[in-house]
Design a protein around this motif. Structure first.
Motif, PDB file in Angstrom:
ATOM      1  N   SER A  79       0.901   4.197  -2.989  1.00 53.96           N
ATOM      2  CA  SER A  79       0.581   5.591  -2.659  1.00 53.96           C
ATOM      3  C   SER A  79       1.533   6.581  -3.321  1.00 53.96           C
ATOM      4  O   SER A  79       1.231   7.775  -3.420  1.00 53.96           O
ATOM      5  CB  SER A  79       0.599   5.795  -1.143  1.00 53.96           C
ATOM      6  OG  SER A  79       1.911   5.673  -0.634  1.00 53.96           O
ATOM      7  N   LEU A 100      -6.931   6.237  -6.604  1.00 55.12           N
ATOM      8  CA  LEU A 100      -5.929   7.145  -6.031  1.00 55.12           C
ATOM      9  C   LEU A 100      -5.847   8.437  -6.833  1.00 55.12           C
ATOM     10  O   LEU A 100      -5.723   9.531  -6.263  1.00 55.12           O
ATOM     11  CB  LEU A 100      -4.563   6.451  -6.002  1.00 55.12           C
ATOM     12  CG  LEU A 100      -3.380   7.251  -5.453  1.00 55.12           C
ATOM     13  CD1 LEU A 100      -3.608   7.593  -3.987  1.00 55.12           C
ATOM     14  CD2 LEU A 100      -2.076   6.471  -5.623  1.00 55.12           C
ATOM     15  N   GLU A 122       0.836  -1.197   0.000  1.00 62.56           N
ATOM     16  CA  GLU A 122       0.000   0.000   0.000  1.00 62.56           C
ATOM     17  C   GLU A 122       0.874   1.252   0.000  1.00 62.56           C
ATOM     18  O   GLU A 122       0.551   2.254  -0.656  1.00 62.56           O
ATOM     19  CB  GLU A 122      -0.916  -0.013   1.230  1.00 62.56           C
ATOM     20  CG  GLU A 122      -1.997   1.052   1.211  1.00 62.56           C
ATOM     21  CD  GLU A 122      -2.996   0.852   0.077  1.00 62.56           C
ATOM     22  OE1 GLU A 122      -3.449   1.865  -0.485  1.00 62.56           O
ATOM     23  OE2 GLU A 122      -3.316  -0.304  -0.254  1.00 62.56           O
ATOM     24  N   GLU A 123       1.974   1.186   0.725  1.00 63.12           N
ATOM     25  CA  GLU A 123       2.899   2.325   0.784  1.00 63.12           C
ATOM     26  C   GLU A 123       3.490   2.618  -0.594  1.00 63.12           C
ATOM     27  O   GLU A 123       3.607   3.780  -1.010  1.00 63.12           O
ATOM     28  CB  GLU A 123       4.016   2.034   1.788  1.00 63.12           C
ATOM     29  CG  GLU A 123       4.972   3.198   1.990  1.00 63.12           C
ATOM     30  CD  GLU A 123       6.036   2.903   3.026  1.00 63.12           C
ATOM     31  OE1 GLU A 123       6.850   3.810   3.286  1.00 63.12           O
ATOM     32  OE2 GLU A 123       6.061   1.783   3.571  1.00 63.12           O
TER      33      GLU A 123
END
Length: 238
Positions: free
Chosen positions: A77, A110, A73-74
């Motif tokens: 992002s 996103l 997830e990092e």
């Protein structure tokens, strides 16, 4: 003065190993020639696809970020940070349209959160092509992804989808791992009402393309081999 943000282009790819511009519009080639930054599922196949579309494009200039089940997830992002600096990015699927039955949907979400413009480009979607060729209800349909592997769970799901299709006059679309295609068709032929329609759409856009809609009863006599061939299944009970 703030920098104008880049654009996230959703770039469709081929459904098989045919010449790209046989199934993709020339606009795809133009966008690929403009972009150096990409988010892809597999670097090797993405580079091969880009080279097939635009042989003159410099491969060393490409900057590819890999999005797959191992991406954290990092990491995700940060994938669109270049857009914040005014650099546009292309999102490539392994096959067909990005973000449709595809991990790219997370990147598109996103982009909206970051107020980055999203531009979907025209290209082949196996789900849409199968529905178009099935003769089933294109006004109301559901894509269900993969059905359960467990036999009892699968039977329950198939019967539930058949019931929903009958109650709502709705086409029910799903996929299977290619090496289990024949077992899926056998299950559909045996578990569905004999008059429920079943479409098998296989190898879409390829020379070996096969699209056929028949009743579950008729599929019991099938002689076509779908083993290890990408396929879409659609059912509808009237």
């Amino acid at each position: 003065m703030s920098t104008t943000k880049g654009v996230l282009y959703l770039i469709p790819t081929r459904l098989g190993d045919n010449p790209p511009l046989e199934v993709l519009p020339i606009s795809i080639k133009k966008i690929i020639e403009e972009l150096d930054y990409y988010i892809v599922e597999n670097e090797k196949t993405a580079r091969r696809f880009i080279k097939r579309v635009s042989p003159s494009k410099s491969q060393p200039s490409l900057k590819l970020q890999v999005l797959n089940k191992y991406t954290t997830e990092e990491e995700r992002s940060t994938f669109l940070n270049s857009c914040l600096s005014g650099i546009s990015i292309g999102l490539l699927s392994e096959a067909g349209c990005p973000a449709i039955a595809d991990p790219g949907a997370d990147i598109v979400a996103l982009a909206h959160q970051m107020d980055i413009k999203v531009v979907p480009l025209v290209g082949p979607s196996s789900i849409v092509l199968a529905l178009m060729g099935s003769g089933m209800n294109g006004q109301s349909f559901t894509f269900n992804g993969y059905l359960p592997i467990d036999k009892s769970e699968r039977k329950s799901k198939i019967k539930a989808l058949e019931r929903i299709s009958s109650e709502h006059n709705q086409a029910q679309i799903f996929i299977e791992t290619p090496y289990r295609n024949m077992k899926m068709l056998e299950d559909l032929a045996n578990m569905l009402h004999p008059e429920t329609r079943v479409c098998v759409a296989c190898d879409l856009t390829l020379p070996t393309e096969f699209i056929k809609t028949k009743t579950a009863k008729e599929w019991k006599h099938n002689k076509e081999d779908f083993h290890k061939r990408p396929a879409i299944f659609i059912i509808q009970k009237n």
